[in-house]
Design a protein around this motif. Structure first.
Motif, PDB file in Angstrom:
ATOM      1  N   PRO A 186       0.983  -1.415   0.294  1.00 45.33           N
ATOM      2  CA  PRO A 186      -0.186   0.351   0.409  1.00 45.33           C
ATOM      3  C   PRO A 186       0.895   1.442  -0.538  1.00 45.33           C
ATOM      4  N   MET A 187       1.676   0.841   0.753  1.00 40.51           N
ATOM      5  CA  MET A 187       2.538   1.901   0.773  1.00 40.51           C
ATOM      6  C   MET A 187       3.556   2.495  -0.670  1.00 40.51           C
ATOM      7  N   TYR A 188       4.205   1.512  -1.442  1.00 37.08           N
ATOM      8  CA  TYR A 188       4.370   1.453  -2.503  1.00 37.08           C
ATOM      9  C   TYR A 188       3.542   1.905  -3.895  1.00 37.08           C
ATOM     10  N   ILE A 189       2.275   1.950  -3.424  1.00 35.33           N
ATOM     11  CA  ILE A 189       1.289   2.143  -4.169  1.00 35.33           C
ATOM     12  C   ILE A 189       0.828   4.009  -4.239  1.00 35.33           C
ATOM     13  N   GLY A 190       0.615   4.000  -2.900  1.00 34.72           N
ATOM     14  CA  GLY A 190       0.449   6.015  -2.699  1.00 34.72           C
ATOM     15  C   GLY A 190       2.031   6.507  -3.187  1.00 34.72           C
ATOM     16  N   ARG A 191       2.665   5.436  -3.196  1.00 36.09           N
ATOM     17  CA  ARG A 191       4.226   6.973  -3.447  1.00 36.09           C
ATOM     18  C   ARG A 191       4.325   6.800  -5.489  1.00 36.09           C
ATOM     19  N   LEU A 192       3.592   5.802  -5.680  1.00 40.52           N
ATOM     20  CA  LEU A 192       3.640   5.536  -6.883  1.00 40.52           C
ATOM     21  C   LEU A 192       2.132   7.023  -7.501  1.00 40.52           C
ATOM     22  N   ALA A 193       1.147   6.932  -6.759  1.00 42.92           N
ATOM     23  CA  ALA A 193      -0.160   7.828  -7.072  1.00 42.92           C
ATOM     24  C   ALA A 193       0.420   9.156  -6.922  1.00 42.92           C
ATOM     25  N   VAL A 227      -1.917   4.557 -14.106  1.00 44.31           N
ATOM     26  CA  VAL A 227      -0.892   5.600 -12.882  1.00 44.31           C
ATOM     27  C   VAL A 227      -0.015   5.095 -12.441  1.00 44.31           C
ATOM     28  N   MET A 228       0.587   3.255 -11.868  1.00 47.51           N
ATOM     29  CA  MET A 228       1.677   3.203 -12.095  1.00 47.51           C
ATOM     30  C   MET A 228       2.793   3.717 -12.538  1.00 47.51           C
ATOM     31  N   ALA A 229       2.062   3.590 -14.480  1.00 46.13           N
ATOM     32  CA  ALA A 229       3.311   4.062 -14.934  1.00 46.13           C
ATOM     33  C   ALA A 229       4.307   4.984 -14.694  1.00 46.13           C
ATOM     34  N   LEU A 230       2.859   5.821 -15.294  1.00 52.15           N
ATOM     35  CA  LEU A 230       3.544   7.625 -15.129  1.00 52.15           C
ATOM     36  C   LEU A 230       4.333   7.793 -12.764  1.00 52.15           C
ATOM     37  N   GLY A 231       3.792   6.870 -12.454  1.00 57.34           N
ATOM     38  CA  GLY A 231       4.761   7.118 -11.020  1.00 57.34           C
ATOM     39  C   GLY A 231       5.488   6.669 -11.177  1.00 57.34           C
ATOM     40  N   TYR A 232       6.279   5.761 -11.905  1.00 57.48           N
ATOM     41  CA  TYR A 232       7.539   4.718 -11.943  1.00 57.48           C
ATOM     42  C   TYR A 232       8.640   5.984 -12.861  1.00 57.48           C
ATOM     43  N   LEU A 233       7.370   6.652 -13.532  1.00 55.83           N
ATOM     44  CA  LEU A 233       8.559   7.478 -14.841  1.00 55.83           C
ATOM     45  C   LEU A 233       8.896   9.430 -13.910  1.00 55.83           C
ATOM     46  N   GLY A 234       7.845   9.711 -12.649  1.00 53.43           N
ATOM     47  CA  GLY A 234       8.069  10.281 -11.830  1.00 53.43           C
ATOM     48  C   GLY A 234       9.131  10.241 -10.701  1.00 53.43           C
ATOM     49  N   ARG A 235       9.597   8.749 -10.467  1.00 49.57           N
ATOM     50  CA  ARG A 235       9.984   8.883  -9.776  1.00 49.57           C
ATOM     51  C   ARG A 235      11.724   9.687  -9.602  1.00 49.57           C
ATOM     52  N   ALA A 236      11.869   9.594  -8.134  1.00 49.11           N
ATOM     53  CA  ALA A 236      13.676  10.309  -8.702  1.00 49.11           C
ATOM     54  C   ALA A 236      14.816   9.408  -7.609  1.00 49.11           C
ATOM     55  N   ALA A 237      15.690  10.033  -8.657  1.00 48.86           N
ATOM     56  CA  ALA A 237      16.841   8.336  -8.246  1.00 48.86           C
ATOM     57  C   ALA A 237      17.472   8.783  -6.821  1.00 48.86           C
TER      58      ALA A 237
END
Length: 743
Positions: free
Chosen positions: A130-137, A225-235
């Motif tokens: 659930p925490m991973y999903i929230g971060r991606l959203a 949403v998950m794909a866009l969240g993964y694309l928007g992750r910080a290094a």
């Protein structure tokens, strides 16, 4: 096939054929040279003809007149060694199936580890999903912006802009026009692709919205949403956290090994490396071996593995690894220059060990191997407690008592075993075994404790003799090997159940001013004859020297455990003579290597073992479990049932006093056979079956020798036979009892 060997083989074949051709061609041979060559060849018979002697004299005169500084070849002709087939026959074949794959126990351990590892990964990430999903959203808007921006830059051909600007700065019109036309073509094509993609995407989204069921719509939106969240992750902010911290130990390479060996200061290695050579010849590739790396090779001529072991601290520094990770070893079946270097990922003293199989459940058959520790590679090391006598030596605070208690706990889990425990340190470390299941138990070194132990040992010696007679009387089909077996131990009527005696700080017994000699005599007898009759003696001491650990005991102990000791004498007292010179050195263990020791036993060479750590509360739990097993089997006895120990009067005897009783003062010297016969009449239950050799062995701990004594036979003839002097017996009693009027 080795191509070098094949090349040598064909060269020799070609030379043989050439020799045959030359022989057939009938070349002219110089007889003088032929005779000289034949005389110089090994095993040849010199030619003693006049012509040959003249030729030899001329050759000798020519050699004497030659330059004295000229090099004289002393090596004979190169011997023709075994051919390729001979070398193949004598080659050492490596096992097809690796050692770890041939052990069912190691396979089970590895399978349990893999299952536990991936179960941990699954549980760890499932709980945090659930925490991973929230971060991606939360990162999805940033990802959408990055996607749109990247698409626009791609359509506008922004990646070619720096090249076009460079053409402008250099005022290269032709190059700029060429690049502009290329850019216009790319933009038109990419714009068309982007427009088509947009229409296709919008059409697919509309179709899903109108026609697809709700679960598919949710799944599609979630995936986007998950794909866009993964694309928007910080290094610097990963979405998924690590479930397992991987070891940072570097891979062992040949360069690292050579660098470390060069840092040891061994002249032969340093000289070889100074000349551009390696100074170490690898005989096998560096491979992964358990939780570490294994390198094997030959040291330079004259350098032994012992030279490397002595510099283990410097070797660890050269490898840039903790001392507990670096374990140089000798190869028993090879020469003393063959080194095996095992470098672990973690310090052996702190690395996580597999769970001991007997920690929470299980029983033991002392006639079968039982795991009691692990080696550097994390593999179980087993011991069979029957048919051994064991010595444990170490300096204080290194885990000696814990190891002894572990072995006694193993014995306690065999309901047939009769356990005797003596904690001469008096701290109660052996109470989890002694108070729960022991047949005899004592803690302390007071006079009553010493008398208690001595009486018990006297009874054990009587029991040893009874067992020897019982084994001798059994039919061959029941007892074919003249020793106690598991099947015989299962028959209570025979009374051949295992007896395990554990003594901590045994030097208290052997250094006792009054009873030390008798303790030594009985324990030596138990060590020599006890294993075959089912009696096991385990002795532990923090002072492994000749006085605290008599040589008659240490030399006959078949199992040896040596934790850290301070010098060569202590090392060899526990591990055996010349162990230190062979590179088996418990002096190399550091202060934090508690429980780590050299183990010699089970028919194998010395191995480094980390014993299972069982603390006092856990030992109490195992002791209670062993008691319940014994209560169910009806084998609880002696001290564990609260029975008072009443010494057997026949066992409580004094050999020296008995000798004085049967040898009057009028007989200063008596034959041993006469003394034995009189002792048998005095106490037949004790001395029955003794012979002169047995009497000599019993008197040896008291320092009383047996030598040639003049006497007369029944027929009146004088003769010299083996005997004793009464005065030496009285002197031994006086020295023992501190009473100069003992005679």
């Amino acid at each position: 096939m080795n191509h070098d060997d094949e090349h040598d083989f064909f060269n020799r074949l070609e030379a043989d054929l050439a020799a045959e051709d030359s022989a057939e061609s009938g070349d002219v041979v110089d007889l003088n040279k032929a005779r000289a060559a034949r005389a110089q060849s090994p095993g040849s018979t010199p030619d003693r003809s006049p012509d040959s002697r003249a030729a030899e004299s001329a050759d000798r005169a020519e050699e004497e007149s030659a330059d004295p500084s000229a090099i004289v070849m002393v090596d004979g002709p190169a011997p023709t060694g075994p051919g390729y087939l001979g070398r193949v026959i004598g080659a050492k074949r490596r096992a097809i199936v690796p050692l770890w794959l041939r052990s069912a126990e190691e396979l089970k351990t590895a399978a349990r580890w893999v299952a536990g590892h991936y179960s941990h990964l699954a549980g760890y990430h499932a709980l945090r999903s659930p925490m991973y999903i929230g971060r991606l959203a939360l990162q999805a808007p940033h990802g959408a912006a990055k996607f749109l921006g990247g698409t626009m830059r791609w359509v506008a051909d922004r990646e070619g802009e720096p090249v076009r600007l460079a053409a402008v700065r250099s005022e290269n019109a032709a190059e700029y026009l060429k690049l502009s036309r290329q850019r216009d073509g790319r933009v038109r094509l990419r714009t068309l692709v982007a427009v088509l993609g947009t229409f296709v995407g919008l059409g697919a989204a509309l179709a899903i919205y109108v026609l697809a069921p709700g679960w598919l719509q949710s799944l599609s939106v979630g995936a986007i949403v998950m794909a866009l969240g993964y694309l928007g992750r910080a290094a610097d902010a990963p979405v998924v956290t690590r479930a397992v911290e991987m070891s940072t130990a570097p891979k062992l390479t040949s360069d690292i090994v050579l660098r470390a060996l060069g840092s040891l200061g061994i002249p032969a290695i340093n000289q070889a490396q100074a000349k551009g050579r390696d100074g170490f010849a690898f005989t096998a590739p560096i491979t992964r071996d358990g939780p570490g790396w294994r390198a094997e090779g030959d040291l330079p001529f004259g350098v032994t593995v012992t030279d490397v072991i002595e510099r283990r601290e410097r070797l660890a520094s050269g490898l840039r690894r903790p001392l507990g990770c670096v374990w140089p070893e000798a190869v028993p079946d090879e020469h003393t220059g063959r080194l095996v270097l095992w470098v672990g990922d973690q310090d052996m003293s702190t690395a996580k060990k597999p769970t001991w199989p007997l920690l929470k459940s299980g029983a033991v058959d002392l006639f079968k191997p039982v795991a009691f520790g692990t080696d550097q590679r994390g593999r179980w090391v087993e011991i069979t407690l029957m048919y051994i006598a064991a010595v444990i030596g170490a300096i204080p605070r290194m885990g000696k008592t814990f190891l002894l208690r572990l072995l006694l706990l193993i014995a306690a889990l065999d309901v047939r075993a009769e356990v005797h425990t003596y904690d001469l340190k008096g701290t109660g470390d052996l109470d989890p075994v002694g108070e729960r299941i022991a047949h005899r138990h004592r803690a302390g070194d007071d006079d009553e404790d010493i008398e208690y132990a001595l009486a018990d040992l006297r009874e054990l010696r009587q029991e040893l003799r009874r067992r020897a007679k019982m084994i001798r009387s059994l039919p061959r089909d029941i007892c074919p090997e003249s020793k106690v077996t598991s099947e015989l131990a299962n028959k209570p009527k025979l009374g051949l159940h295992p007896i395990v005696v554990g003594v901590d700080e045994c030097q208290v017994w052997f250094e006792h001013p009054k009873h030390g000699a008798e303790f030594e005599e009985i324990c030596t007898d138990l060590v020599k004859r006890g294993p075959a009759t089912g009696i096991v003696l385990l002795l532990a001491t923090q002072r492994p020297d000749a006085k605290a650990l008599p040589t008659g005991i240490s030399a006959n102990a078949s199992a040896r455990f040596c934790l850290k000791v301070m010098g060569q004498l202590e090392n060899d007292m526990v591990l055996g003579t010349s162990s230190y010179k062979r590179g088996v050195r418990a002096t190399m263990f550091s202060w934090k290597d508690k429980g780590i020791h050299y183990f010699v036993g089970e028919g194998a060479d010395a191995r480094i073992v980390s014993s299972v750590y069982v603390d006092a509360p856990t030992a109490e739990t195992i002791g209670l479990r062993a008691r319940k097993l014994r209560e169910a089997a009806g084998t609880l006895s002696g001290h564990a049932l609260g029975e008072e120990f009443e010494a057997n009067e026949s066992a409580a005897y004094d050999l020296l006093r008995d000798i004085l009783a049967v040898v009057p003062a009028e007989e200063p010297k008596v034959w041993s056979e006469i003394v034995v016969a009189r002792l048998a009449e005095l106490r037949p239950e004790v001395y029955g079956g003794w012979d002169p050799e047995g009497l000599a062995a019993a008197l040896k701990p008291y320092g009383i020798p047996t030598g040639q004594v003049w006497g007369k036979t029944d027929s009146g003839k004088g003769a010299n036979r083996r005997g004793i002097e009464r005065a030496k017996v009285t002197s031994a009693i006086a020295e023992r009892d501190g009473n100069r009027d003992a005679g």
